[in-house]
Design a protein around this motif. Structure first.
Motif, PDB file in Angstrom:
ATOM      1  N   ARG A   1      63.123 121.646 -14.644  1.00  8.74           N
ATOM      2  CA  ARG A   1      63.764 121.544 -16.102  1.00  8.74           C
ATOM      3  C   ARG A   1      62.620 122.427 -16.880  1.00  8.74           C
ATOM      4  NH1 ARG A   1      64.745 116.370 -20.118  1.00  8.74           N
ATOM      5  NH2 ARG A   1      65.960 117.462 -22.351  1.00  8.74           N
ATOM      6  N   PHE A   2      61.313 122.446 -16.856  1.00  9.50           N
ATOM      7  CA  PHE A   2      60.388 124.140 -17.798  1.00  9.50           C
ATOM      8  C   PHE A   2      60.972 124.874 -16.705  1.00  9.50           C
ATOM      9  CE2 PHE A   2      57.050 126.940 -16.876  1.00  9.50           C
ATOM     10  CZ  PHE A   2      56.809 127.173 -18.068  1.00  9.50           C
ATOM     11  N   LEU A   3      61.425 125.022 -15.842  1.00 12.78           N
ATOM     12  CA  LEU A   3      61.536 126.958 -14.874  1.00 12.78           C
ATOM     13  C   LEU A   3      63.075 127.186 -15.156  1.00 12.78           C
ATOM     14  CD1 LEU A   3      60.029 125.792 -11.079  1.00 12.78           C
ATOM     15  CD2 LEU A   3      59.187 127.208 -12.868  1.00 12.78           C
ATOM     16  N   PHE A   4      64.208 126.077 -15.076  1.00 16.96           N
ATOM     17  CA  PHE A   4      65.699 126.508 -15.399  1.00 16.96           C
ATOM     18  C   PHE A   4      66.090 126.376 -16.804  1.00 16.96           C
ATOM     19  CE2 PHE A   4      65.777 125.274 -10.763  1.00 16.96           C
ATOM     20  CZ  PHE A   4      66.503 126.450 -10.648  1.00 16.96           C
ATOM     21  N   GLY A   5      64.485 125.998 -17.646  1.00 17.66           N
ATOM     22  CA  GLY A   5      65.010 126.284 -19.222  1.00 17.66           C
ATOM     23  C   GLY A   5      65.435 127.145 -19.909  1.00 17.66           C
TER      24      GLY A   5
ATOM     25  N   TYR B   1      64.662 128.798 -22.697  1.00 18.34           N
ATOM     26  CA  TYR B   1      63.725 129.790 -23.601  1.00 18.34           C
ATOM     27  C   TYR B   1      62.644 129.705 -23.080  1.00 18.34           C
ATOM     28  CZ  TYR B   1      60.752 130.453 -27.187  1.00 18.34           C
ATOM     29  OH  TYR B   1      59.453 131.380 -28.263  1.00 18.34           O
ATOM     30  N   LYS B   2      62.549 130.709 -22.253  1.00 17.36           N
ATOM     31  CA  LYS B   2      60.986 131.130 -21.487  1.00 17.36           C
ATOM     32  C   LYS B   2      61.030 130.250 -20.784  1.00 17.36           C
ATOM     33  CE  LYS B   2      58.268 132.770 -26.001  1.00 17.36           C
ATOM     34  NZ  LYS B   2      56.969 132.700 -25.821  1.00 17.36           N
TER      35      LYS B   2
ATOM     36  N   VAL C   1      62.822 136.046 -15.075  1.00 18.74           N
ATOM     37  CA  VAL C   1      62.243 137.006 -13.577  1.00 18.74           C
ATOM     38  C   VAL C   1      63.747 137.524 -13.688  1.00 18.74           C
ATOM     39  CG1 VAL C   1      62.925 136.446 -11.179  1.00 18.74           C
ATOM     40  CG2 VAL C   1      60.992 134.969 -12.522  1.00 18.74           C
ATOM     41  N   LEU C   2      64.589 137.171 -13.632  1.00 18.42           N
ATOM     42  CA  LEU C   2      66.312 137.792 -14.220  1.00 18.42           C
ATOM     43  C   LEU C   2      66.510 138.667 -14.397  1.00 18.42           C
ATOM     44  CD1 LEU C   2      68.510 134.673 -13.287  1.00 18.42           C
ATOM     45  CD2 LEU C   2      67.793 135.873 -11.784  1.00 18.42           C
ATOM     46  N   LEU C   3      65.836 138.295 -16.218  1.00 15.44           N
ATOM     47  CA  LEU C   3      65.521 139.973 -16.689  1.00 15.44           C
ATOM     48  C   LEU C   3      65.000 140.590 -16.860  1.00 15.44           C
ATOM     49  CD1 LEU C   3      65.379 137.035 -20.073  1.00 15.44           C
ATOM     50  CD2 LEU C   3      67.486 138.457 -19.966  1.00 15.44           C
ATOM     51  N   LYS C   4      63.910 140.382 -16.112  1.00 12.02           N
ATOM     52  CA  LYS C   4      63.363 141.801 -15.820  1.00 12.02           C
ATOM     53  C   LYS C   4      63.392 142.748 -14.760  1.00 12.02           C
ATOM     54  CE  LYS C   4      59.181 139.450 -17.153  1.00 12.02           C
ATOM     55  NZ  LYS C   4      56.819 139.059 -16.324  1.00 12.02           N
ATOM     56  N   ILE C   5      64.278 141.885 -13.710  1.00 17.86           N
ATOM     57  CA  ILE C   5      64.959 142.129 -12.908  1.00 17.86           C
ATOM     58  C   ILE C   5      66.270 142.653 -13.249  1.00 17.86           C
ATOM     59  CG2 ILE C   5      63.630 141.523 -10.471  1.00 17.86           C
ATOM     60  CD1 ILE C   5      65.937 139.513 -10.192  1.00 17.86           C
ATOM     61  N   GLY C   6      66.565 142.689 -14.762  1.00 13.05           N
ATOM     62  CA  GLY C   6      67.951 143.089 -14.726  1.00 13.05           C
ATOM     63  C   GLY C   6      69.892 142.595 -14.459  1.00 13.05           C
TER      64      GLY C   6
ATOM     65  N   ILE D   1      70.576 132.380 -19.763  1.00 10.33           N
ATOM     66  CA  ILE D   1      71.401 131.728 -19.774  1.00 10.33           C
ATOM     67  C   ILE D   1      70.343 129.914 -20.131  1.00 10.33           C
ATOM     68  CG2 ILE D   1      73.096 130.150 -17.788  1.00 10.33           C
ATOM     69  CD1 ILE D   1      73.030 133.335 -16.823  1.00 10.33           C
ATOM     70  N   ASP D   2      71.130 129.086 -20.523  1.00 13.23           N
ATOM     71  CA  ASP D   2      70.727 127.898 -19.805  1.00 13.23           C
ATOM     72  C   ASP D   2      71.164 126.932 -19.103  1.00 13.23           C
ATOM     73  OD1 ASP D   2      69.802 125.145 -21.150  1.00 13.23           O
ATOM     74  OD2 ASP D   2      70.938 124.622 -22.724  1.00 13.23           O
TER      75      ASP D   2
END
Length: 319
Positions: free
Chosen positions: A142-146, A148-149, A155-160, A166-167
């Protein structure tokens, strides 16, 4: 005077054997008595009482005064939320079995190969999630796929690959997918062990003879491994399906059945009415839902058990 008659030695030996066997059986019963008592108290008794509670409008406290007959069963069968949970449970089971069982077979073949190095390490690594508490796994996921942060979004944001978080567990389009993937990962190691046990029980001389005759690895898998593993595979399929139909702690910790009941399972549905504390508890109604679902699971188990028996009989006939 005549001498007193000598006792029959055979009868004496028989009595001694009977006494020894009886004493041994009593000691065995003494050692299994605690386990038997716990089984009766926490398995047989709750099952029996759940059938009884299903015929009463009972909130879990006080005597059973309000007998309602089959009203709880009728209400359950007419409740669309129950059928939604039932459909979700079947979807979870079908996808988990369809993905997990064949992939576990391929990984087991890889980890059983003679050329594979570090097999014990990889087996241990894959099996670790099995012995990890499911509720803890659900909270971590639940934390990993949250939204907010969450680590996955970061990871997906950093690699573009995505422009905004995404919730994953809050969207009706992705929540069930994530629950299924986590469920596959969590119990994958157990199916791997089952397949490894089946593969290692196959006769090695049969494979050696086929290799001498020029059979390739693909031919060995198709014409020897798969046919011989069908009985074992049927049992694995049965165990996987039955276990997947009872998913509670993972869903409870990750989504609590949301969003919009998209990941609601029958076990979570039963818990919500019996123990959630949202309004007055309806233990009788929850028991009726549990009885109905238990009957469905039993029918599925019997049908798949018949499949196991048929495949086992075919193997015996072939030999």
């Amino acid at each position: 005077m005549e001498a007193a008659p000598q006792p029959n030695k055979r009868a004496k030996r028989t009595r001694l054997k009977f006494h020894y066997r009886t004493t041994k059986e009593l000691w065995c019963l003494l050692f299994i008595a605690p386990q038997l008592l716990l089984f009766l108290l926490f398995t047989i008794y709750p099952i029996f009482m759940s059938y009884l509670y299903a015929f009463f409008n009972w909130n879990g406290y006080g005597p059973l005064n309000e007998f309602v007959g089959f009203d709880n069963f009728k209400e359950t069968l007419l409740d669309p939320i129950f059928w939604n949970a039932f459909r979700n449970s079947l979807v979870f089971m079908v996808w988990l079995v369809a993905i997990q069982v064949p992939i576990a077979l391929l990984v087991a073949l890889l980890l059983n190969a003679s050329w594979m190095r570090g097999k014990i390490f990889y087996r241990t690594l894959i099996f670790l999630p099995v012995v990890t508490t499911t509720a803890v796994v659900g909270l971590v996921m639940r934390f990993l796929f949250g939204a907010y942060k969450g680590m996955f979004n970061e990871v997906l944001l950093k690699i573009g690959l995505i422009d905004k978080p995404i919730d994953w567990l809050g969207s009706v389009d992705t929540a069930m997918l994530i629950v299924i993937l986590v469920g596959i990962w969590k119990s994958f190691g157990m199916k791997l062990i089952y397949w490894l046990a089946g593969i290692q029980s196959l006769p090695k001389d049969l494979f050696e003879a086929a290799r001498i005759d020029g059979a390739s690895a693909l031919q060995l898998f198709r014409y020897i491994t798969v046919p011989l593993l069908i009985p074992v595979g049927s049992v694995i399929l049965l165990l996987s399906a039955v276990n997947a139909l009872h998913v509670f702690d993972l869903v409870k910790a990750m989504t609590d059945g949301g969003p919009a009941f998209k990941t609601d399972m029958v076990d979570v549905y039963i818990y919500r009415y019996a123990f959630s504390g949202k309004g007055e508890a309806r233990v009788g109604f929850a028991s009726a839902a549990g009885v109905l679902y238990g009957i469905v699971v039993m029918v599925i188990s019997l049908l798949m058990g018949l499949l196991v028996k048929l495949t086992g009989g075919r193997k015996s006939a072939q030999h």
